[in-house]
Design an enzyme around this catalytic site. Structure first.
Site, mmCIF file in Angstrom:
data_model
loop_
_atom_site.group_PDB
_atom_site.id
_atom_site.type_symbol
_atom_site.label_atom_id
_atom_site.label_comp_id
_atom_site.label_asym_id
_atom_site.label_seq_id
_atom_site.Cartn_x
_atom_site.Cartn_y
_atom_site.Cartn_z
ATOM 1 N N HIS A 190 -45.737 39.139 -20.547
ATOM 2 C CA HIS A 190 -45.593 40.380 -19.782
ATOM 3 C C HIS A 190 -45.461 40.136 -18.284
ATOM 4 C CE1 HIS A 190 -47.716 41.479 -23.537
ATOM 5 N NE2 HIS A 190 -47.002 42.586 -23.478
ATOM 6 N N ASP A 225 -67.815 -2.224 -29.263
ATOM 7 C CA ASP A 225 -67.399 -3.046 -30.392
ATOM 8 C C ASP A 225 -66.594 -4.283 -29.983
ATOM 9 O OD1 ASP A 225 -66.716 -4.087 -32.838
ATOM 10 O OD2 ASP A 225 -66.320 -2.147 -33.761
ATOM 11 N N HIS A 265 -65.267 -6.475 -33.200
ATOM 12 C CA HIS A 265 -64.026 -6.349 -33.970
ATOM 13 C C HIS A 265 -62.901 -7.198 -33.355
ATOM 14 C CE1 HIS A 265 -62.262 -3.940 -30.776
ATOM 15 N NE2 HIS A 265 -61.166 -3.779 -31.467
ATOM 16 N N HIS A 325 -58.022 -8.380 -33.703
ATOM 17 C CA HIS A 325 -56.982 -8.671 -32.709
ATOM 18 C C HIS A 325 -56.621 -10.142 -32.600
ATOM 19 C CE1 HIS A 325 -57.063 -4.526 -31.683
ATOM 20 N NE2 HIS A 325 -58.290 -4.551 -31.209
ATOM 21 N N ASP A 361 -55.678 -1.335 -34.223
ATOM 22 C CA ASP A 361 -56.826 -0.432 -34.122
ATOM 23 C C ASP A 361 -56.606 0.877 -34.875
ATOM 24 O OD1 ASP A 361 -58.663 -1.890 -32.583
ATOM 25 O OD2 ASP A 361 -57.629 -1.362 -30.721
#
Lengths: 455, 168
Positions: free
Chosen positions: A111, A213, A216, A221, A363
């Protein structure tokens, strides 16, 4: 076996025991728990909304989300920043559809209600349709957030009037943040543009991965590390002189060898640059912090920002339902770096932590499956193990925070979920317990002496 | 433009797509020139009046902004044997259409426009489709035409996928 229907009774301590070190998987899956997170955490915490460098000039704006609430972040003529809902108070339509830009006003497509860059209602199409007394324009602007704050270039906002000051919210984490934001004169900036992607995982998996973490990395990786550095594996972890540190739900896991993350970026020129400025960094931040910066490290600001100091990816996990988040990523660099170093950092980040990056690709796949397996009603009632390093807490003379020795640890994750639990249960900010007494309240965080335990 | 050249370029693009479908990346790298620039910018949604240069400004964030060494680095990940998320393998199909071959000022180079549709499927039912335009420079060499430059415009603001383990 009898499977009872999930009933959310508002008590979440039955879904985790952090002294024993486990979480119930339903915190990553149930819609009602997610809905509660939006109210108890995202509508109350200080949330990152922009970096100063993204909106340098008056009228510069960007759109983002606080929880699932769309907001506009806009630079004002007096250089302050306002943050308001991207939703017209007339029928609710969005008033901006751009990711970013510069404007003099925000006009609703429906509007023609028009708002200033401060969010105030200025006027509307065919204004004569409102008779005297129909509308008090001063009361019908775009809804402002309760507070806006800035820590060294990072702009945060909160919807909660009662939220503590940003300084207290970050607390002693400022000592750590200075390594990212103030390791060189001039501070930081984000490289132009933002890369966004969608991952079918619960938002907490991204945050907890970056908060603590390290474990991991060497496995998940391995391929990424070898790709970036001519077949060399992940740098070894020294469990004696690496740490987890957390406070108020924020956390940083790190080594003190100074080179691990810089090595993983795979850009020798960037490593050289930081080694060159490291003596100066030691003057600014002290010997300890100059050795932490660049090490194998990762960090998260509660609830949903993460970064890798040294690798220079800076990211936000935008919740989009219990089983999906939108990942927004930027590259953060020092403003005073030469252009060729900025360029090298940017390319390094894209190759490691962009959607096509050698690290990032592994990941997302993990987090999606950590989330999606909970579709099974039996599976989702099983516990997840979070007990690693539970007895390794130490008091460190130089390192503020709740500190654990050895960066392979679940300590920061446990403390993040403790904060999550405290906020999920608290009626208001006054009821949020203090799990750690800060060393640096009201104190300078810069300089070689900051952070030491008094006495 | 001679029809034989158009046919040669088309066949080259199809061969490239087949090598990518089959993950024959060593052979794919063999189709790239030493000075390749492989670029896929990230494109924000902005208003029409906003003249921010998003495509050609190489200092901005991108999905790919790679030279040959950069591409080789990415591909090395697959050779390590520890790229866990690539095993089981993703199933790829690249479809290449709307090929237009345009002469350039250099006699040994042609500008080639094309559109792509890349379909990926993994594990049980993980799938996505990437669609966009490409703008290439192909250079004539003793070993046939090689890709010297590629600009990829993906038609998504938020990448509606979790990663890009794919070359377009």
């Amino acid at each position: 076996m009898k499977i009872e229907k999930f009933k959310d009774n508002g008590r979440y301590d039955s879904y985790m025991n952090l002294d024993e070190g486990w979480l119930d998987r339903r915190v990553f899956w149930e819609q009602s728990i997610y809905d509660r997170e939006m109210e108890q955490i995202f509508a109350r915490c200080w949330l990152f909304v922009a970096h100063d460098s993204q909106i340098p000039n008056p009228g510069d704006f960007l759109t983002t989300y606080m929880g699932e609430d769309g907001v506009i972040v806009c630079r004002q003529k007096d250089n302050s920043v306002k943050v308001f809902l991207n939703s017209c108070p007339h029928r609710g339509n969005k008033v901006s559809f751009a990711d970013a830009g510069n404007t003099r006003r925000f006009v609703c497509n429906y509007h023609g209600w028009g708002f200033g860059t401060d969010g105030a209602l200025m006027g509307m199409h065919e204004e004569y349709c409102y008779d005297a007394g129909d509308i008090d324009k001063s009361q019908w602007g775009l809804k402002q957030v309760a507070k806006v704050g800035n820590y060294k270039g990072l702009i945060f906002a909160t919807f909660d009037e009662e939220a503590p000051s940003l300084e207290n919210y970050l607390g002693d984490f400022r000592w750590y943040l200075d390594m990212l934001l103030d390791n060189e004169e001039g501070g930081t900036e984000l490289i132009g543009g933002c890369i966004k992607s969608v991952i079918g995982a619960n938002w907490k998996f991204g945050v907890e991965n970056f908060i603590g973490d390290a474990y991991h990395a060497g496995w998940t990786h391995d391929s990424g590390a070898r790709a970036m550095n001519n077949g060399l594996p992940f740098p070894p972890i020294d469990m004696k002189s690496s740490y987890h540190a957390s406070m108020n739900g924020h956390g940083w896991e790190f080594g003190t060898e100074g080179v691990g993350d810089l090595f993983l970026l795979g850009r020798p020129k960037v490593m050289e640059y930081y080694n060159k400025i490291r003596p100066k960094m030691a003057e600014r931040l002290g010997e300890m912090r100059s050795k932490i910066f660049g090490s194998v490290a990762s960090a998260s600001i509660f609830p949903n920002v993460s970064f890798l100091p040294g690798i220079s990816t800076f990211r936000q996990w935008m919740p989009k339902g219990p089983a999906q988040f939108e990942l927004r990523t930027w590259v953060i660099v020092n403003k005073n770096m030469p252009d060729d170093i900025k360029d090298d950092v940017t390319k390094g980040v894209m190759q490691t932590f962009g959607p096509g990056g050698a690290f990032e690709m592994d990941d997302g796949e993990n987090w999606e499956n950590c989330t999606q397996t909970n579709r099974g009603v039996v599976t989702r009632r099983e516990k997840l193990h979070y007990r690693s390093g539970i007895s390794r807490r130490i008091e460190h003379p130089e390192l503020p925070g709740i500190v654990y020795q050895g960066q392979y640890n679940d300590a920061n994750q446990r403390n993040m979920y403790q904060r999550w639990l405290d906020l999920m249960h608290a009626e208001s900010w006054k009821d949020v317990p203090e799990q750690y007494s800060p060393r640096l309240n009201g104190k300078e965080t810069m300089g070689p002496k900051a952070g030491f335990k008094a006495g | 433009m001679n029809l034989e050249l158009i046919k040669t370029i088309e066949q080259t693009l199809y061969r490239e797509a087949r090598l990518l479908d089959q993950e024959r990346y060593k052979e794919w790298v063999g189709m790239l020139t030493e000075d390749i620039h492989y670029h896929m910018p990230g494109i924000e949604t902005r208003y029409r009046r906003d003249k921010t240069e998003q495509v050609h400004d190489l200092t901005r964030m991108a999905f790919y902004n790679d030279d040959l060494e950069d591409l080789k680095k990415r591909l090395r990940r697959l050779e390590t044997g520890t790229a866990w998320s690539e095993d089981p393998a993703t199933r790829y199909t690249h479809m290449i259409t709307n090929i237009e071959v345009v002469p350039t000022e250099k006699e040994d180079e042609v500008l080639v426009y094309s559109n792509f549709l890349a379909y990926r499927n993994r594990n049980e039912k993980d799938q996505d489709t990437l669609i966009g335009n490409r703008e290439d420079i192909w250079r004539k060499t003793a070993e046939g035409y090689k890709l010297a430059k590629r600009m990829i415009i993906l038609k998504q603001n938020v990448l509606l996928s979790k990663n890009l383990n794919v070359y377009l």
